[in-house]
Write an enzyme that holds these catalytic residues in place. Sequence first.
Site, PDB file in Angstrom:
ATOM      1  N   ASP A   1       4.680   0.421   5.117  1.00  0.00           N
ATOM      2  CA  ASP A   1       4.646  -0.749   6.007  1.00  0.00           C
ATOM      3  C   ASP A   1       5.604  -1.827   5.496  1.00  0.00           C
ATOM      4  O   ASP A   1       5.196  -2.934   5.165  1.00  0.00           O
ATOM      5  CB  ASP A   1       3.212  -1.309   6.148  1.00  0.00           C
ATOM      6  CG  ASP A   1       2.653  -1.844   4.821  1.00  0.00           C
ATOM      7  OD1 ASP A   1       1.825  -2.774   4.878  1.00  0.00           O
ATOM      8  OD2 ASP A   1       3.062  -1.370   3.753  1.00  0.00           O
TER       9      ASP A   1
ATOM     10  N   ASP B   1       7.420  -2.192  -0.347  1.00  0.00           N
ATOM     11  CA  ASP B   1       7.685  -0.884   0.269  1.00  0.00           C
ATOM     12  C   ASP B   1       9.182  -0.602   0.269  1.00  0.00           C
ATOM     13  O   ASP B   1       9.624   0.527   0.038  1.00  0.00           O
ATOM     14  CB  ASP B   1       7.215  -0.861   1.729  1.00  0.00           C
ATOM     15  CG  ASP B   1       5.763  -1.184   1.915  1.00  0.00           C
ATOM     16  OD1 ASP B   1       5.403  -2.368   1.806  1.00  0.00           O
ATOM     17  OD2 ASP B   1       4.971  -0.255   2.139  1.00  0.00           O
TER      18      ASP B   1
ATOM     19  N   ASN C   1       1.936  -4.944   6.657  1.00  0.00           N
ATOM     20  CA  ASN C   1       2.424  -6.270   6.216  1.00  0.00           C
ATOM     21  C   ASN C   1       2.917  -7.096   7.405  1.00  0.00           C
ATOM     22  O   ASN C   1       2.723  -8.308   7.448  1.00  0.00           O
ATOM     23  CB  ASN C   1       3.571  -6.097   5.208  1.00  0.00           C
ATOM     24  CG  ASN C   1       3.076  -5.575   3.882  1.00  0.00           C
ATOM     25  OD1 ASN C   1       2.065  -6.047   3.367  1.00  0.00           O
ATOM     26  ND2 ASN C   1       3.769  -4.584   3.332  1.00  0.00           N
TER      27      ASN C   1
ATOM     28  N   THR D   1       2.064   3.899   1.161  1.00  0.00           N
ATOM     29  CA  THR D   1       2.117   2.553   0.560  1.00  0.00           C
ATOM     30  C   THR D   1       1.708   1.475   1.568  1.00  0.00           C
ATOM     31  O   THR D   1       2.012   0.295   1.379  1.00  0.00           O
ATOM     32  CB  THR D   1       3.534   2.246   0.036  1.00  0.00           C
ATOM     33  OG1 THR D   1       4.448   2.256   1.144  1.00  0.00           O
ATOM     34  CG2 THR D   1       3.976   3.261  -1.007  1.00  0.00           C
TER      35      THR D   1
ATOM     36  N   PHE E   1      -5.337  -5.062   0.149  1.00  0.00           N
ATOM     37  CA  PHE E   1      -4.832  -5.147   1.509  1.00  0.00           C
ATOM     38  C   PHE E   1      -4.807  -3.800   2.246  1.00  0.00           C
ATOM     39  O   PHE E   1      -5.323  -3.687   3.367  1.00  0.00           O
ATOM     40  CB  PHE E   1      -3.410  -5.746   1.474  1.00  0.00           C
ATOM     41  CG  PHE E   1      -2.766  -5.883   2.825  1.00  0.00           C
ATOM     42  CD1 PHE E   1      -1.892  -4.924   3.298  1.00  0.00           C
ATOM     43  CD2 PHE E   1      -3.046  -6.974   3.639  1.00  0.00           C
ATOM     44  CE1 PHE E   1      -1.296  -5.041   4.551  1.00  0.00           C
ATOM     45  CE2 PHE E   1      -2.453  -7.108   4.902  1.00  0.00           C
ATOM     46  CZ  PHE E   1      -1.579  -6.135   5.349  1.00  0.00           C
ATOM     47  N   ASN E   2      -4.172  -2.774   1.676  1.00  0.00           N
ATOM     48  CA  ASN E   2      -3.976  -1.512   2.407  1.00  0.00           C
ATOM     49  C   ASN E   2      -5.300  -0.879   2.826  1.00  0.00           C
ATOM     50  O   ASN E   2      -5.413  -0.287   3.900  1.00  0.00           O
ATOM     51  CB  ASN E   2      -3.183  -0.515   1.567  1.00  0.00           C
ATOM     52  CG  ASN E   2      -1.728  -0.905   1.446  1.00  0.00           C
ATOM     53  OD1 ASN E   2      -1.197  -1.618   2.307  1.00  0.00           O
ATOM     54  ND2 ASN E   2      -1.074  -0.468   0.385  1.00  0.00           N
TER      55      ASN E   2
ATOM     56  N   HIS F   1       3.910  -3.399  -6.478  1.00  0.00           N
ATOM     57  CA  HIS F   1       2.834  -2.469  -6.124  1.00  0.00           C
ATOM     58  C   HIS F   1       3.390  -1.101  -5.683  1.00  0.00           C
ATOM     59  O   HIS F   1       3.137  -0.080  -6.316  1.00  0.00           O
ATOM     60  CB  HIS F   1       1.990  -3.035  -4.982  1.00  0.00           C
ATOM     61  CG  HIS F   1       1.426  -4.398  -5.241  1.00  0.00           C
ATOM     62  ND1 HIS F   1       0.459  -4.668  -6.190  1.00  0.00           N
ATOM     63  CD2 HIS F   1       1.690  -5.594  -4.651  1.00  0.00           C
ATOM     64  CE1 HIS F   1       0.150  -5.942  -6.176  1.00  0.00           C
ATOM     65  NE2 HIS F   1       0.872  -6.544  -5.257  1.00  0.00           N
ATOM     66  N   ASP F   2       4.133  -1.057  -4.599  1.00  0.00           N
ATOM     67  CA  ASP F   2       4.508   0.223  -3.981  1.00  0.00           C
ATOM     68  C   ASP F   2       5.471   1.068  -4.812  1.00  0.00           C
ATOM     69  O   ASP F   2       5.318   2.305  -4.853  1.00  0.00           O
ATOM     70  CB  ASP F   2       5.090  -0.032  -2.581  1.00  0.00           C
ATOM     71  CG  ASP F   2       4.037  -0.586  -1.639  1.00  0.00           C
ATOM     72  OD1 ASP F   2       4.410  -1.244  -0.656  1.00  0.00           O
ATOM     73  OD2 ASP F   2       2.830  -0.372  -1.896  1.00  0.00           O
TER      74      ASP F   2
HETATM   75  O1  RIB Z   1      -1.988  -4.853  -1.777  1.00  0.00           O
HETATM   76  C1  RIB Z   1      -0.621  -4.540  -1.896  1.00  0.00           C
HETATM   77  C2  RIB Z   1      -0.220  -3.558  -0.840  1.00  0.00           C
HETATM   78  O2  RIB Z   1      -0.412  -4.133   0.450  1.00  0.00           O
HETATM   79  C3  RIB Z   1       1.277  -3.210  -0.900  1.00  0.00           C
HETATM   80  O3  RIB Z   1       1.459  -1.917  -0.383  1.00  0.00           O
HETATM   81  C4  RIB Z   1       1.891  -4.216   0.016  1.00  0.00           C
HETATM   82  O4  RIB Z   1       3.132  -3.765   0.557  1.00  0.00           O
HETATM   83  C5  RIB Z   1       0.856  -4.278   1.111  1.00  0.00           C
HETATM   84  O5  RIB Z   1       1.080  -3.176   1.990  1.00  0.00           O
HETATM   85 CA    CA Z   2       3.002  -1.609   1.458  1.00  0.00          CA
END
Ligand code: RIB
Ligand code: CA
Length: 313
Positions: free
Chosen positions: A11, A16, A41, A127, A169-170, A243-244
């Site tokens: 996303d 990403d 996102n 991701t 979040f994801n 993160h990703d």
């Molecule tokens: O919490 C972080 C994740 O949520 C990452 O993948 C960021 O890109 C969002 O998608």
């Molecule tokens: Ca992401």
Amino acid sequence: MTRQRIILDCDPGRDDALAIAMALASPDELDVLGVTTVAGNVPLDLTQRNARLICELCGHPEVKVFAGAESPLKLAGVTAEHVHGGSGLEGMEVRQPAMPLQDRNAIDFIVETLETSADDEITLVATGPLTNLALAFAGRPEILPKIRRIVLMGGACREGGNVTPSAEFNIHVDPDAAHAVFACRRPLVVINIDVTNRVLATPAHADRLLNAGARPARELSRLLKPAGGARVEEFGPSGVALHDPCTIAWLLKPGLFETKLVNVSIETKGDLTLGATVVDFRGITGRQPNALWACEAASAEIIELLIDRIARL
Ligand code: RIB
Ligand code: CA
């Protein structure tokens, strides 16, 4: 070493974008069969555009990019423009890519790719919210044996979530999809924010990438600096959380992570805990272990790997 055949579901999203670039910069190890996009996102029309823009920037307009789910399975969508900017790539110049979006829907691409593969052949890297994967598995459960493993960025446990105190979040965006993926009984590697919150790119890392490579590295170095409008706490006091890209780092050098085989269950109903990843470290529930949960990550080495790879583009 045989190249890992991967589908990257994402996303984009600043981090990403770095994961896409890192994957495309590693052709000896990774065969990117396609990039599938999902709303997360930012809305789907932007995540699919951004994925194409990054592939084109990285010199790979041949990569097949697909658009998938516009919204979660059941819930209303949640986005994160406060972290990634209105474009989803805050800090970068954004334009319409020349490379086309594929006509086929992302879910159909995932299903058809797996259907025509051998057992245990395809690695799914996710991701973003897991809506596309859940729809593919629900539509054609016969594809599951074709999955070698699922490496996903998501989840939180020891330090709490980044969207609510319980949820990352994801997983929070689509907990129902996450529940389906965590129940699919295929090997799962969960790169969660307990570890990725410590993989922090500093301005010095950004400057190194800026000077390390050609145009892709120069452009992408901007994503290693905090986005203008982003909430500082999203990035911590000393840098931008990568993160990703940690999913790609795991594929390239799994030894940079410590993982534990545990049961991870998803809260799909709680008012306060919706989207929580409930990790049974001590096996007290008796639930079957279903995931390798990342507990430690060699942050400095992961960032060096990211800079080294993206500088090759
Ligand atoms: O919490 C972080 C994740 O949520 C990452 O993948 C960021 O890109 C969002 O998608
Ligand atoms: Ca992401």
